[in-house]
Design a protein around this motif. Structure first.
Motif, short mmCIF file in Angstrom:
data_model
loop_
_atom_site.label_atom_id
_atom_site.label_comp_id
_atom_site.label_asym_id
_atom_site.label_seq_id
_atom_site.Cartn_x
_atom_site.Cartn_y
_atom_site.Cartn_z
N ALA A 158 0.84 -1.20 0.00
CA ALA A 158 0.00 0.00 0.00
C ALA A 158 0.88 1.25 0.00
O ALA A 158 1.69 1.45 0.91
CB ALA A 158 -0.92 0.01 1.22
N LEU A 159 0.73 2.08 -1.03
CA LEU A 159 1.44 3.35 -1.15
C LEU A 159 0.45 4.48 -0.93
O LEU A 159 -0.76 4.27 -0.85
CB LEU A 159 2.08 3.47 -2.53
CG LEU A 159 3.00 2.32 -2.97
CD1 LEU A 159 3.50 2.56 -4.38
CD2 LEU A 159 4.18 2.16 -2.01
N GLU A 160 0.96 5.70 -0.85
CA GLU A 160 0.07 6.84 -0.67
C GLU A 160 -0.93 6.93 -1.82
O GLU A 160 -2.12 7.17 -1.62
CB GLU A 160 0.87 8.13 -0.54
CG GLU A 160 1.73 8.19 0.70
CD GLU A 160 2.54 9.48 0.79
OE1 GLU A 160 2.15 10.48 0.15
OE2 GLU A 160 3.56 9.49 1.50
N ASN A 184 -3.92 -12.66 9.40
CA ASN A 184 -3.00 -13.56 8.71
C ASN A 184 -2.72 -13.15 7.26
O ASN A 184 -2.23 -13.96 6.47
CB ASN A 184 -3.52 -15.00 8.74
CG ASN A 184 -3.73 -15.50 10.16
OD1 ASN A 184 -2.86 -15.32 11.02
ND2 ASN A 184 -4.88 -16.09 10.43
N LYS A 185 -3.03 -11.91 6.91
CA LYS A 185 -2.71 -11.38 5.58
C LYS A 185 -2.02 -10.02 5.76
O LYS A 185 -2.65 -8.97 5.65
CB LYS A 185 -3.96 -11.24 4.72
CG LYS A 185 -4.58 -12.58 4.34
CD LYS A 185 -5.77 -12.38 3.40
CE LYS A 185 -6.36 -13.72 2.98
NZ LYS A 185 -7.52 -13.55 2.06
N PRO A 186 -0.73 -10.04 6.05
CA PRO A 186 -0.01 -8.78 6.33
C PRO A 186 -0.10 -7.80 5.17
O PRO A 186 -0.17 -8.19 4.00
CB PRO A 186 1.43 -9.24 6.56
CG PRO A 186 1.33 -10.69 6.89
CD PRO A 186 0.15 -11.21 6.12
N VAL A 187 -0.10 -6.54 5.52
CA VAL A 187 -0.06 -5.46 4.53
C VAL A 187 1.23 -4.66 4.75
O VAL A 187 1.53 -4.27 5.88
CB VAL A 187 -1.28 -4.53 4.66
CG1 VAL A 187 -1.16 -3.36 3.67
CG2 VAL A 187 -2.57 -5.30 4.42
N PHE A 188 1.97 -4.43 3.68
CA PHE A 188 3.17 -3.61 3.76
C PHE A 188 2.79 -2.19 3.33
O PHE A 188 2.35 -1.97 2.20
CB PHE A 188 4.26 -4.16 2.84
CG PHE A 188 5.62 -3.56 3.09
CD1 PHE A 188 6.60 -4.28 3.74
CD2 PHE A 188 5.92 -2.26 2.68
CE1 PHE A 188 7.86 -3.74 3.98
CE2 PHE A 188 7.16 -1.71 2.92
CZ PHE A 188 8.14 -2.45 3.56
N VAL A 189 2.94 -1.25 4.24
CA VAL A 189 2.54 0.14 4.01
C VAL A 189 3.79 1.00 3.86
O VAL A 189 4.69 0.95 4.71
CB VAL A 189 1.68 0.67 5.17
CG1 VAL A 189 1.37 2.15 4.97
CG2 VAL A 189 0.39 -0.15 5.30
N ALA A 190 3.87 1.80 2.81
CA ALA A 190 5.00 2.70 2.59
C ALA A 190 4.47 4.11 2.36
O ALA A 190 3.82 4.38 1.35
CB ALA A 190 5.83 2.23 1.40
N ILE A 191 4.73 5.00 3.32
CA ILE A 191 4.26 6.38 3.24
C ILE A 191 5.38 7.32 3.65
O ILE A 191 6.35 6.91 4.27
CB ILE A 191 3.02 6.62 4.13
CG1 ILE A 191 3.31 6.23 5.57
CG2 ILE A 191 1.82 5.85 3.60
CD1 ILE A 191 2.15 6.48 6.53
N GLY A 192 5.23 8.59 3.31
CA GLY A 192 6.25 9.59 3.61
C GLY A 192 6.67 9.54 5.07
O GLY A 192 5.83 9.48 5.97
N THR A 193 7.97 9.58 5.31
CA THR A 193 8.50 9.36 6.65
C THR A 193 8.00 10.38 7.66
O THR A 193 7.90 10.09 8.85
CB THR A 193 10.04 9.36 6.60
OG1 THR A 193 10.55 8.83 7.80
CG2 THR A 193 10.59 10.76 6.36
#
Length: 383
Positions: A157-159, A351-360
Motif C-alpha cells: 500500500a502506497l500513498e 493472517n494477511k499482512p499489509v506492507f505500508v510505505a508512506i512519507g516518513t
C-alpha cells in the motif's frame, strides 16, 4: 499494466514530445516527504539537459519546509541548469574500494515498524520520495527485515496507486495552472519580488511559474532545492520498493485517491497558499539544501519520532503565521494521516499482512500514523 512499464512509456512520450516535465511532492508529511505531496514519483536527472519524466516519486514531496505533502507532478517544469542551482554541491563520488579491498555498502536503515493487533499485521515503512544510489545497494536494496516483510505481504500500500499517479499531471495542470499570468496578482508584492529574485537565473522557470497558483509554485521551488541537494527521484523509496515487489507480486494499492490528494491543495485558502510559499522562501537556497540533507541523514538512521521532533522545530522556525501554518499542517498532514490509518484497517485482514510505505514525516509524533495505530489497539515496535 505494471507500473514500471507504464512509467517508461510515459517518460518516452514526454521526451519525444520535447516537453520538460518533472514530478514533485510537496509535504511528503510537511517532505523531504514531502515536501509533501503525496506521492510524487518521477525520475529527475540533474544535468544541463531537460529533466525527464518517468515514474513519480516527487522531490518536493519530501522537502523539510513543508513536509507531508502528497507526491504530485509539477507540469511543464523547466530544467534548472547546473550553474543556476543556488547552493548546489553534489556529494563527492566514492570509488567503493579501500586499500584493503571492496567496500560492502549497507542499505539505509529507514524508519520501519511492525504493528500487530491479534492476527493482523501491518508493516509500516517511512519513505523519502528522493534519495541517493548509496541508499539502495544493488545486491541488497533493503535490510533483511524489510525484505522479509515485503515477501510476507500479499499487498503493498502506497500513498497513491501507481495507476492514479501516472495520470495525476492532468489534474495538477487543471487546478494549479492558470491561462494567464496569475501568480503576481495572487501574492503580496514583496513575496512576488522575493520569488522572482530567487528564480532570476532561470528565466524559463520564472515564465512558467507566473501561470501557477501559489501552492503549485511552492512545489517548483521545493523541487529545485531537492535537486540541488544532489538527491534523485529514481532513488525514491517508492520506486525502489516497486522494483523489488513487482518481481514476485503485483498487488499495489493506494491509501487515498487522486481527488482526495488534489483536494488537500485545491481547498487551501489563498492565505494558506501564501504561507506555504513564504515558508519555502524564508531561507536561502543553501539553507534549504542543508535541511534536505539533514532530513536524508535522519531518515537513514531510521527513528520516526526523532524525525518528527526535528520537523516540528523546523516548522516552528519557518512559520510566518503560526495559526495559518498549523491549519496547513492539519489539512496536508494530519487529516491525511487519519485517512491513511482508516484505509489501512480496511485493507488489513487476519493472517494477511499489509506492507505500508508512506512519507516518513507522516509516521512519528503524537498525531503521526504510529500513534494513531496505537490508539486503535495495535502494538507498534521498531522493525
Amino acid at each position: 499494466m505494471p507500473d514500471v512499464v507504464a512509467a517508461r512509456r510515459l517518460a518516452r512520450r514526454s521526451r519525444d514530445g520535447g516537453r520538460s516535465v518533472a514530478f514533485a511532492r510537496r509535504w511528503g508529511a510537511r517532505a523531504l516527504t514531502g515536501a509533501a505531496l503525496l506521492g510524487v514519483c518521477s525520475i529527475f536527472h540533474l544535468s544541463a539537459e531537460p529533466i525527464g519524466v518517468a515514474h513519480a516519486a516527487g522531490a518536493a514531496a519530501n522537502t523539510p519546509a513543508q513536509a507531508g505533502r502528497p507526491l504530485l507532478p509539477v507540469p511543464n517544469q523547466p530544467a534548472p541548469p547546473r550553474a543556476t542551482l543556488p547552493g548546489f554541491n553534489p556529494p563527492p563520488a566514492t570509488s567503493g574500494t579501500t586499500a584493503s579491498g571492496p567496500v560492502r555498502t549497507q542499505p539505509a536503515r529507514m524508519p520501519f515498524y511492525v504493528a500487530t493487533r491479534g492476527a493482523t499485521t501491518l508493516y509500516v515503512l517511512g519513505t523519502l520520495h528522493v534519495g541517493d544510489p548509496a541508499d539502495y545497494p544493488v545486491k541488497q536494496p533493503f535490510r533483511p527485515a524489510i525484505m522479509g516483510a515485503l515477501a510476507a505481504s500479499p499487498t503493498l500500500a502506497l500513498e497513491l496507486s501507481p495507476d492514479e499517479l501516472l495520470v495525476s499531471q492532468d489534474d495538477v495542470s487543471k487546478y494549479g495552472v492558470c491561462r494567464r499570468d496569475c501568480l503576481p496578482g495572487l501574492l503580496p508584492e514583496p513575496l512576488w519580488h522575493k520569488l522572482a529574485w530567487r528564480l532570476r537565473g532561470n528565466r524559463a522557470a520564472l515564465d512558467e511559474i507566473r501561470k501557477m497558483r501559489p501552492w503549485l509554485a511552492s512545489l517548483l521551488v521545493e523541487t529545485y532545492d531537492s535537486l540541488s541537494a544532489g538527491l534523485q527521484t529514481e532513488y525514491g523509496t517508492e520506486a525502489q520498493l516497486q522494483n523489488v515487489y513487482l518481481k514476485t507480486r503485483g498487488k499495489i494499492v493506494g491509501l487515498e485517491t487522486l481527488p482526495q490528494q488534489m483536494r488537500a491543495f485545491t481547498s487551501l485558502t489563498l492565505a494558506q497558499q501564501r504561507e506555504m510559499l513564504a515558508q519555502d522562501l524564508a531561507q536561502t537556497p543553501a539553507e534549504n539544501v542543508a535541511d534536505v540533507r539533514t532530513l536524508h541523514r535522519l531518515w537513514r538512521v531510521g527513528d520516526a519520532d526523532a524525525i518528527a521532533a526535528w520537523q516540528a522545530a523546523k516548522s516552528e522556525k519557518l512559520a510566518r503565521d503560526k495559526r495559518i501554518s498549523d491549519s496547513i499542517d492539519n489539512k496536508i498532514v494530519y487529516e491525511r494521516n487519519r485517512r491513511f490509518v482508516s484505509r489501512m484497517l480496511l485493507i488489513a485482514a487476519p493472517n494477511k499482512p499489509v506492507f505500508v510505505a508512506i512519507g516518513t514525516l507522516h509516521l512519528g509524533g503524537r498525531k503521526g500514523v504510529l500513534q494513531l495505530l496505537r490508539q486503535r489497539g495495535f502494538v507498534v515496535e521498531a522493525g
